[in-house]
Each structure stands twice: as structure tokens, then as C-alpha cells.
Design an enzyme around this catalytic site. Sequence first.
Site, PDB file in Angstrom:
ATOM      1  N   CYS A   1       0.901  -1.150   0.000  1.00  0.00           N
ATOM      2  CA  CYS A   1       0.000   0.000   0.000  1.00  0.00           C
ATOM      3  C   CYS A   1       0.942   1.203   0.000  1.00  0.00           C
ATOM      4  CB  CYS A   1      -0.986  -0.031   1.168  1.00  0.00           C
ATOM      5  SG  CYS A   1      -0.253  -0.225   2.804  1.00  0.00           S
ATOM      6  N   LYS A   2       0.569   2.287   0.623  1.00  0.00           N
ATOM      7  CA  LYS A   2       1.457   3.456   0.624  1.00  0.00           C
ATOM      8  C   LYS A   2       2.668   3.232   1.527  1.00  0.00           C
ATOM      9  CE  LYS A   2       0.331   6.842   3.078  1.00  0.00           C
ATOM     10  NZ  LYS A   2      -0.741   7.682   3.573  1.00  0.00           N
TER      11      LYS A   2
END
Length: 193
Positions: free
Chosen positions: A132-133
Site C-alpha cells: 500500500c502506501k
Amino acid sequence: MAASAWLEAGLARVLFYPTLLYTVFRGRVGGPAHRDWYHRIDHTVLLGALPLRSMTRRLVLDENVRGVITMNEEYETRFLCNTSKEWKNVGVEQLRLSTVDMTGVPTLANLHRGVQFALKYQSLGQCVYVHCKAGRSRSATMVAAYLIQVHNWSPEEAIEAIAKIRSHISIRPSQLEILKEFHKEIAARAAKN
């Protein structure tokens, strides 16, 4: 979409770049504040933050990554990461399972899709980068689902195993609940067989 969901999605967009800069800072600073960009969880799965374009060669050649599970929404990867086509050009298949940052929970269907994707590459002796981030929450939830299926672990056991390797993961209560549902489905299938 309900008003609260719109607000959550809007907040995630507003905070995306400041929190990404924080992730980059933690990856570059030395000492106890340092956080590695990614970690190998087992012989198949790597869990990490955004796979920046500059990391492509290392992930493909050094880590044998042939699959990428992207838990981000499209706007999060638009400028800094490979597109699906760019991944394909280097022999990597991308599976995007968009989940809102900070407040989002992967759907049960997406957990199953992601786990099956990882298992496909496991059977080929190849690796999957799940991200994800920041590699802390959405992607950690997906990796926990993978470990639940592979090892028949409880959600708590899977989360604990990940935290021993990547100590800064953060599974929220709503994500734990979806992992419990996933575990229940996996256990019911196993009981039928």
C-alpha cells in the site's frame, strides 16, 4: 457513497503526500527511527511501501518478484509507481485491489482474490510484492489473510508473525474483523474437506 465515506476518501487524498513524505523520511533516516521500505515475510511474499519505479530492477532481479498486489487507489500510484503495462513489460503481473487509505478495509472478496494470486506465484516458485502506501495497514491485512490460508493460523497469529518481521504494521479493529471473517470461511472450507 455515504457522506462519511466521501469525507474519509477526501481526507485520505489530502493527507496522501504528507504521509508519503513521512514514509520516505523514515526509510532514509538512521537509528531507531529508521524503517525498511519492505520486508520478506516468507519465501513468496514481500510486504512493503509503494514500489517506486527506481526499485523495479531490484525487485525483479534480486527478489524474483513476478506479481504485485497493489492495495492503493489509482491516484496513489499514478506518478511514482509502474503502471500495469510497465510492470508487464518487465515480466510482472499486477493485481490492483483498491482500498481507501487510512480508513479502508479490504473486502472479503478482495482478500480471497489476493491470496489466490499469491498462491499462484508460490506454486511457480516466484515472489509477490504486496504493498500500500507505507506497507503498514491495507497491505499488512492482505498478507495476514495469506498467512491465515497458508498456515491455518488465527488472525492474531498471522498479525503477530508479520509484526515480528515488520514491527511497524498497524491493523485496525475493522481490519481485524474482516480477517476473522476470512478465517471463519477458510476454516469452514477446511472442515468440509
